[in-house]
Design a protein around this motif. Structure first.
Motif, PDB file in Angstrom:
ATOM      1  N   ILE A   6       2.469  -5.842  -4.689  1.00 57.22           N
ATOM      2  CA  ILE A   6       3.691  -6.185  -3.956  1.00 57.22           C
ATOM      3  C   ILE A   6       4.553  -7.047  -4.886  1.00 57.22           C
ATOM      4  N   ALA A   7       5.833  -7.262  -4.526  1.00 59.36           N
ATOM      5  CA  ALA A   7       6.707  -8.035  -5.413  1.00 59.36           C
ATOM      6  C   ALA A   7       6.133  -9.442  -5.650  1.00 59.36           C
ATOM      7  N   PRO A   8       6.233  -9.950  -6.872  1.00 54.82           N
ATOM      8  CA  PRO A   8       5.648 -11.259  -7.201  1.00 54.82           C
ATOM      9  C   PRO A   8       6.114 -12.396  -6.301  1.00 54.82           C
ATOM     10  N   ARG A   9       7.338 -12.303  -5.757  1.00 56.85           N
ATOM     11  CA  ARG A   9       7.809 -13.422  -4.927  1.00 56.85           C
ATOM     12  C   ARG A   9       6.960 -13.572  -3.657  1.00 56.85           C
ATOM     13  N   PHE A  10       6.161 -12.543  -3.310  1.00 57.03           N
ATOM     14  CA  PHE A  10       5.328 -12.618  -2.100  1.00 57.03           C
ATOM     15  C   PHE A  10       3.899 -13.080  -2.385  1.00 57.03           C
ATOM     16  N   PHE A  11       3.515 -13.173  -3.660  1.00 60.03           N
ATOM     17  CA  PHE A  11       2.102 -13.463  -3.975  1.00 60.03           C
ATOM     18  C   PHE A  11       1.612 -14.738  -3.276  1.00 60.03           C
ATOM     19  N   GLY A  12       2.425 -15.807  -3.403  1.00 59.28           N
ATOM     20  CA  GLY A  12       2.012 -17.107  -2.859  1.00 59.28           C
ATOM     21  C   GLY A  12       1.900 -17.057  -1.343  1.00 59.28           C
TER      22      GLY A  12
ATOM     23  N   GLY B 171       0.800  -1.232   0.000  1.00 60.26           N
ATOM     24  CA  GLY B 171       0.000   0.000   0.000  1.00 60.26           C
ATOM     25  C   GLY B 171       0.826   1.274   0.000  1.00 60.26           C
ATOM     26  N   SER B 172       2.141   1.163   0.279  1.00 61.18           N
ATOM     27  CA  SER B 172       2.973   2.375   0.245  1.00 61.18           C
ATOM     28  C   SER B 172       3.719   2.492  -1.079  1.00 61.18           C
ATOM     29  N   GLY B 173       3.477   1.569  -2.007  1.00 64.50           N
ATOM     30  CA  GLY B 173       4.319   1.484  -3.208  1.00 64.50           C
ATOM     31  C   GLY B 173       3.864   2.332  -4.379  1.00 64.50           C
ATOM     32  N   ASP B 174       4.616   2.185  -5.461  1.00 65.20           N
ATOM     33  CA  ASP B 174       4.434   2.987  -6.676  1.00 65.20           C
ATOM     34  C   ASP B 174       3.107   2.679  -7.381  1.00 65.20           C
ATOM     35  N   LEU B 175       2.824   1.401  -7.580  1.00 60.30           N
ATOM     36  CA  LEU B 175       1.593   1.024  -8.286  1.00 60.30           C
ATOM     37  C   LEU B 175       0.364   1.544  -7.537  1.00 60.30           C
ATOM     38  N   ALA B 176       0.378   1.346  -6.225  1.00 63.79           N
ATOM     39  CA  ALA B 176      -0.763   1.772  -5.414  1.00 63.79           C
ATOM     40  C   ALA B 176      -0.983   3.282  -5.565  1.00 63.79           C
ATOM     41  N   HIS B 177       0.087   4.053  -5.459  1.00 62.49           N
ATOM     42  CA  HIS B 177      -0.066   5.515  -5.491  1.00 62.49           C
ATOM     43  C   HIS B 177      -0.323   6.061  -6.889  1.00 62.49           C
ATOM     44  N   ARG B 178       0.284   5.437  -7.902  1.00 63.85           N
ATOM     45  CA  ARG B 178       0.132   6.004  -9.257  1.00 63.85           C
ATOM     46  C   ARG B 178      -1.117   5.499  -9.961  1.00 63.85           C
ATOM     47  N   LYS B 179      -1.540   4.276  -9.653  1.00 59.77           N
ATOM     48  CA  LYS B 179      -2.662   3.691 -10.403  1.00 59.77           C
ATOM     49  C   LYS B 179      -3.890   3.424  -9.540  1.00 59.77           C
TER      50      LYS B 179
ATOM     51  N   ILE C 279      -4.213 -10.284  -8.522  1.00 59.84           N
ATOM     52  CA  ILE C 279      -2.780 -10.543  -8.707  1.00 59.84           C
ATOM     53  C   ILE C 279      -2.256  -9.653  -9.827  1.00 59.84           C
ATOM     54  N   GLU C 280      -1.188  -8.944  -9.541  1.00 56.17           N
ATOM     55  CA  GLU C 280      -0.562  -8.103 -10.569  1.00 56.17           C
ATOM     56  C   GLU C 280       0.387  -8.934 -11.432  1.00 56.17           C
ATOM     57  N   LYS C 281       0.840  -8.362 -12.501  1.00 56.82           N
ATOM     58  CA  LYS C 281       1.852  -9.040 -13.307  1.00 56.82           C
ATOM     59  C   LYS C 281       3.223  -8.772 -12.706  1.00 56.82           C
ATOM     60  N   PRO C 282       4.268  -9.532 -12.912  1.00 59.40           N
ATOM     61  CA  PRO C 282       4.272 -10.687 -13.794  1.00 59.40           C
ATOM     62  C   PRO C 282       3.794 -11.949 -13.078  1.00 59.40           C
ATOM     63  N   PHE C 283       3.027 -12.784 -13.819  1.00 55.38           N
ATOM     64  CA  PHE C 283       2.578 -14.051 -13.254  1.00 55.38           C
ATOM     65  C   PHE C 283       3.614 -15.111 -13.655  1.00 55.38           C
TER      66      PHE C 283
ATOM     67  N   SER D  41       0.839  -1.507   9.583  1.00 57.61           N
ATOM     68  CA  SER D  41       2.187  -1.983   9.295  1.00 57.61           C
ATOM     69  C   SER D  41       2.204  -3.517   9.333  1.00 57.61           C
ATOM     70  N   HIS D  42       2.922  -4.111   8.377  1.00 56.46           N
ATOM     71  CA  HIS D  42       2.770  -5.554   8.197  1.00 56.46           C
ATOM     72  C   HIS D  42       3.942  -6.109   7.396  1.00 56.46           C
ATOM     73  N   ASP D  43       4.499  -7.213   7.860  1.00 55.38           N
ATOM     74  CA  ASP D  43       5.505  -7.907   7.056  1.00 55.38           C
ATOM     75  C   ASP D  43       4.862  -9.193   6.539  1.00 55.38           C
ATOM     76  N   VAL D  44       4.967  -9.440   5.262  1.00 50.74           N
ATOM     77  CA  VAL D  44       4.223 -10.550   4.657  1.00 50.74           C
ATOM     78  C   VAL D  44       4.554 -11.906   5.280  1.00 50.74           C
ATOM     79  N   ASN D  45       5.737 -12.017   5.886  1.00 44.08           N
ATOM     80  CA  ASN D  45       6.124 -13.324   6.434  1.00 44.08           C
ATOM     81  C   ASN D  45       5.701 -13.527   7.883  1.00 44.08           C
TER      82      ASN D  45
HETATM   83  N1  LIG Z   1       4.624   0.168 -10.701  1.00 43.22           N
HETATM   84  C1  LIG Z   1       3.988  -0.168 -11.797  1.00 43.22           C
HETATM   85  O1  LIG Z   1       3.705   0.652 -12.675  1.00 43.22           O
HETATM   86  C2  LIG Z   1       3.566  -1.608 -12.012  1.00 43.22           C
HETATM   87  C3  LIG Z   1       2.937  -1.955 -13.222  1.00 43.22           C
HETATM   88  C4  LIG Z   1       2.490  -3.264 -13.417  1.00 43.22           C
HETATM   89  C5  LIG Z   1       2.686  -4.203 -12.411  1.00 43.22           C
HETATM   90  N2  LIG Z   1       3.327  -3.847 -11.256  1.00 43.22           N
HETATM   91  C6  LIG Z   1       3.487  -4.874 -10.235  1.00 43.22           C
HETATM   92  O2  LIG Z   1       2.930  -4.389  -9.012  1.00 43.22           O
HETATM   93  C7  LIG Z   1       3.658  -4.865  -7.903  1.00 43.22           C
HETATM   94  C8  LIG Z   1       4.152  -3.681  -7.061  1.00 43.22           C
HETATM   95  O3  LIG Z   1       5.014  -2.885  -7.846  1.00 43.22           O
HETATM   96  P1  LIG Z   1       5.478  -1.435  -7.372  1.00 43.22           P
HETATM   97  O4  LIG Z   1       6.137  -0.814  -8.549  1.00 43.22           O
HETATM   98  O5  LIG Z   1       4.379  -0.707  -6.709  1.00 43.22           O
HETATM   99  O6  LIG Z   1       6.605  -1.809  -6.301  1.00 43.22           O
HETATM  100  P2  LIG Z   1       7.186  -0.884  -5.129  1.00 43.22           P
HETATM  101  O7  LIG Z   1       6.975   0.551  -5.389  1.00 43.22           O
HETATM  102  O8  LIG Z   1       8.573  -1.380  -4.875  1.00 43.22           O
HETATM  103  O9  LIG Z   1       6.273  -1.276  -3.878  1.00 43.22           O
HETATM  104  C9  LIG Z   1       6.444  -2.484  -3.184  1.00 43.22           C
HETATM  105  C10 LIG Z   1       5.602  -2.456  -1.935  1.00 43.22           C
HETATM  106  O10 LIG Z   1       5.786  -3.666  -1.208  1.00 43.22           O
HETATM  107  C11 LIG Z   1       6.058  -3.363   0.165  1.00 43.22           C
HETATM  108  N3  LIG Z   1       6.878  -4.450   0.716  1.00 43.22           N
HETATM  109  C12 LIG Z   1       8.118  -4.832   0.326  1.00 43.22           C
HETATM  110  N4  LIG Z   1       8.547  -5.867   1.050  1.00 43.22           N
HETATM  111  C13 LIG Z   1       7.553  -6.165   1.938  1.00 43.22           C
HETATM  112  C14 LIG Z   1       7.394  -7.139   2.961  1.00 43.22           C
HETATM  113  N5  LIG Z   1       8.349  -8.042   3.242  1.00 43.22           N
HETATM  114  N6  LIG Z   1       6.238  -7.140   3.661  1.00 43.22           N
HETATM  115  C15 LIG Z   1       5.267  -6.245   3.404  1.00 43.22           C
HETATM  116  N7  LIG Z   1       5.352  -5.305   2.441  1.00 43.22           N
HETATM  117  C16 LIG Z   1       6.480  -5.261   1.714  1.00 43.22           C
HETATM  118  C17 LIG Z   1       6.782  -2.027   0.090  1.00 43.22           C
HETATM  119  O11 LIG Z   1       6.716  -1.277   1.273  1.00 43.22           O
HETATM  120  P3  LIG Z   1       7.780  -1.451   2.501  1.00 43.22           P
HETATM  121  O12 LIG Z   1       9.137  -1.315   1.885  1.00 43.22           O
HETATM  122  O13 LIG Z   1       7.417  -0.378   3.447  1.00 43.22           O
HETATM  123  O14 LIG Z   1       7.533  -2.808   3.061  1.00 43.22           O
HETATM  124  C18 LIG Z   1       5.947  -1.324  -0.980  1.00 43.22           C
HETATM  125  O15 LIG Z   1       4.751  -0.824  -0.433  1.00 43.22           O
HETATM  126  C19 LIG Z   1       4.784  -5.724  -8.490  1.00 43.22           C
HETATM  127  O16 LIG Z   1       4.348  -7.046  -8.555  1.00 43.22           O
HETATM  128  C20 LIG Z   1       4.946  -5.189  -9.907  1.00 43.22           C
HETATM  129  O17 LIG Z   1       5.474  -6.149 -10.789  1.00 43.22           O
HETATM  130  C21 LIG Z   1       3.765  -2.571 -11.028  1.00 43.22           C
END
Ligand SMILES: NC(=O)c1ccc[n+]([C@@H]2O[C@H](COP(=O)([O-])OP(=O)(O)OC[C@H]3O[C@@H](n4cnc5c(N)ncnc54)[C@H](OP(=O)(O)O)[C@@H]3O)[C@@H](O)[C@H]2O)c1
Length: 479
Positions: free
Chosen positions: A120-126, A14-22, A147-151, A85-89
């Motif tokens: 979130i990064a694909p390695r965490f999806f499962g 929820g703090s990441g790029d995709l969430a904020h931009r899209k 689920i976002e890409k890449p699958f 606040s949350h860690d996926v593991n």
């Molecule tokens: N950005 C795009 O335009 C775009 C487009 C298509 C698909 N996607 C897909 O969308 C997903 C997210 O991409 P993104 O660009 O938004 O990535 P990002 O900006 O790096 O955001 C990743 C998010 O995951 C959180 N995170 C990382 N490790 C974590 C953990 N162990 N536990 C809990 N949260 C954790 C991060 O916050 P903390 O560091 O605070 O934990 C952050 O909120 C990816 O699968 C990507 O392939 C992105």
């Protein structure tokens, strides 16, 4: 008519790029149009220790990049946002999420519905999917996993990922995003075919010479070099977006716009992809990597941030796909995607042959469906807007609505809230397309390309032109 939806969104990442931009801008549009009103809340979750107030500020800041609504409307919207606040593991954190979601469900009367969004990064999806299940987050409302890409990055990893999420969620509750399926033109292709019987009648190997799909970008990898090094354009654009565009254009005519029927037709089409030998890969697929531009001002790919100096990742590909089916046998589907091309474009060019005359369509007519509209045009016939063309065998059924077309993510979120899976990808489709892509990747991995091999701002390597010339064809989109 707009029907208000009720749900608690839990956005992992929820703090990441995709969430904020899209995602947040799309949710805001849905709020303004009344799809989301009183009965929803968004829980943003990630490791960093943000407060609700700080999270809301970040949401409002990103909205300001896209909207000029008053701050009071944005603040009112942001009151539906909460941070955990949350860690996926960490299993304990899922209990905290569950309790917060239950509390917000009571507060906003959200009908016990949950949308779990993996931004979130694909390695965490499962892991996340498994914890949602094992820690009892699911409710007696609906529970939809997005689920976002890449699958995956090949068939094996996609199978493993699918196995993990399938243990936790039934296929009908899984929404695999391919944002090209949220684009208006891609969504409307089945309607175009249904509304234009002559066009539909011409869509087969009797009348089509070839079909071309081009997704070109003007920019390079920008700040996504790290991700790109694990992917390349074949995985990033062809396996998913280009295949889905071909699916919409070339599947058998659907008897209805029902998700099950459309998915079945697409699965059948992808299952009929003609397998290639390694030698055929050499003939039918080319790859490229951008060099600097003519003035030496732009970075070559190998000079980009987080990219290896000797990287062999492709930033351009062009290829020829064929299908073993009654409808398409013998028709080449040329696909092309690249970065640092002369312009940004997303288009489908359908090149008819001479026989199409017998349907009352001028011989050798080219119909272009513009996925990213340019200068307001959506369909071209021989390069001219279809409304100005002398031929009228293809018409857009709802041109007015195109002008108000929703953003891809906005449209996909409405589908998720409505339980409509038609614009999401099925596992069976992905299995076939990954299998096809793996053959190419495996061949490429056994050879060393001579990179870089095209200048930034050009149409890619010469081999991409030769691919079509060899068949007596040429690219319709040619700078
Ligand atoms: N950005 C795009 O335009 C775009 C487009 C298509 C698909 N996607 C897909 O969308 C997903 C997210 O991409 P993104 O660009 O938004 O990535 P990002 O900006 O790096 O955001 C990743 C998010 O995951 C959180 N995170 C990382 N490790 C974590 C953990 N162990 N536990 C809990 N949260 C954790 C991060 O916050 P903390 O560091 O605070 O934990 C952050 O909120 C990816 O699968 C990507 O392939 C992105």
């Amino acid at each position: 008519m707009v029907t208000e939806k009720s749900a608690i969104f839990i956005i992992f990442g929820g703090s990441g790029d995709l969430a904020h931009r899209k995602l947040y801008p799309s949710l805001f549009r849905l709020y303004k149009s009344g799809f989301l009103k009183d009965h929803f809340a968004v829980i943003g979750t990630a490791r960093r220790p943000w407060s609700d107030d700080y999270f809301r500020e970040t949401v409002i800041t990103s909205l300001k990049d896209y909207f000029d609504d008053s701050e009071s409307v944005m603040k009112e919207f942001a009151q539906h946002f909460f941070y955990q606040s949350h860690d996926v593991n960490d299993s304990e954190h899922y209990i905290a999420l569950k309790n917060l979601a239950a509390k917000l469900d009571d507060q906003f009367s959200a009908g016990h519905n949950r949308v779990y969004y993996m931004a979130i990064a694909p390695r965490f999806f499962g892991t996340v999917a498994e914890h949602i299940n094992s820690e009892g987050l699911k409710t007696d409302g609906y529970n939809r996993l997005v689920i976002e890409k890449p699958f995956g990055r090949d068939l094996d990893s996609a199978c493993e990922l699918n196995g993990n999420i399938s243990k936790a969620f039934p296929e009908d509750d899984i929404y695999r995003i391919d944002h090209y399926l949220g684009k208006k033109m891609v969504q409307v292709i089945p309607d175009l075919r249904a509304h234009n019987p002559k066009f539909e009648k011409a869509l087969n190997n009797k009348y089509v010479s070839n079909i071309q799909v081009t997704l070109a970008e003007k920019i390079g990898v920008e700040d996504r070099g790290g991700y790109y090094e694990t992917a390349g354009v074949l995985r990033d654009m062809v396996q998913n977006h280009i295949m889905q565009i071909i699916g919409a254009t070339a599947m058998d005519e659907p008897e209805a716009t029902d998700a099950k029927i459309i998915h079945k037709h697409k699965c059948d089409l992808f299952a009929s992809l003609k397998e290639m030998t390694p030698e055929q890969v050499d003939q039918d697929f080319v790859r490229g990597q951008y060099d600097t531009d003519n003035l030496g001002e732009e970075n070559a790919y190998r000079q980009e941030d987080k990219v290896a100096e000797d990287s062999n990742i492709e930033t351009f590909t062009a290829g020829k796909l064929e299908f073993d089916s009654d409808r398409w046998s013998g028709v080449p589907f040329y696909v092309r995607s690249g970065k640092r091309m002369p312009d940004k474009t997303s288009r489908i060019d359908i090149v008819f042959n001479e026989k199409v005359d017998e349907l009352g369509i001028k011989p050798n007519t080219v119909v272009t469906l513009l996925i990213e509209r340019k200068d307001g045009h959506s369909i071209l016939i021989n390069g001219i807007d279809y409304k100005e063309s002398a031929q009228d065998f293809i018409k857009f059924p709802e041109e007015k609505e195109f002008d108000n077309a929703r953003e891809a993510y906005e449209s996909l979120i409405i589908d998720i809230l409505s339980g409509d899976r038609v614009h999401f990808t099925l596992w069976d489709e992905l299995r076939s397309t990954w299998k096809y892509i793996d053959t190419i990747e495996e061949r490429w991995a056994s050879q060393t390309p001579e990179f870089p091999n095209y200048i930034s701002g050009t149409m890619g390597p010469d081999s991409a032109e030769m691919l079509l010339e060899r068949d007596g064809n040429s690219w319709v989109w040619d700078d």
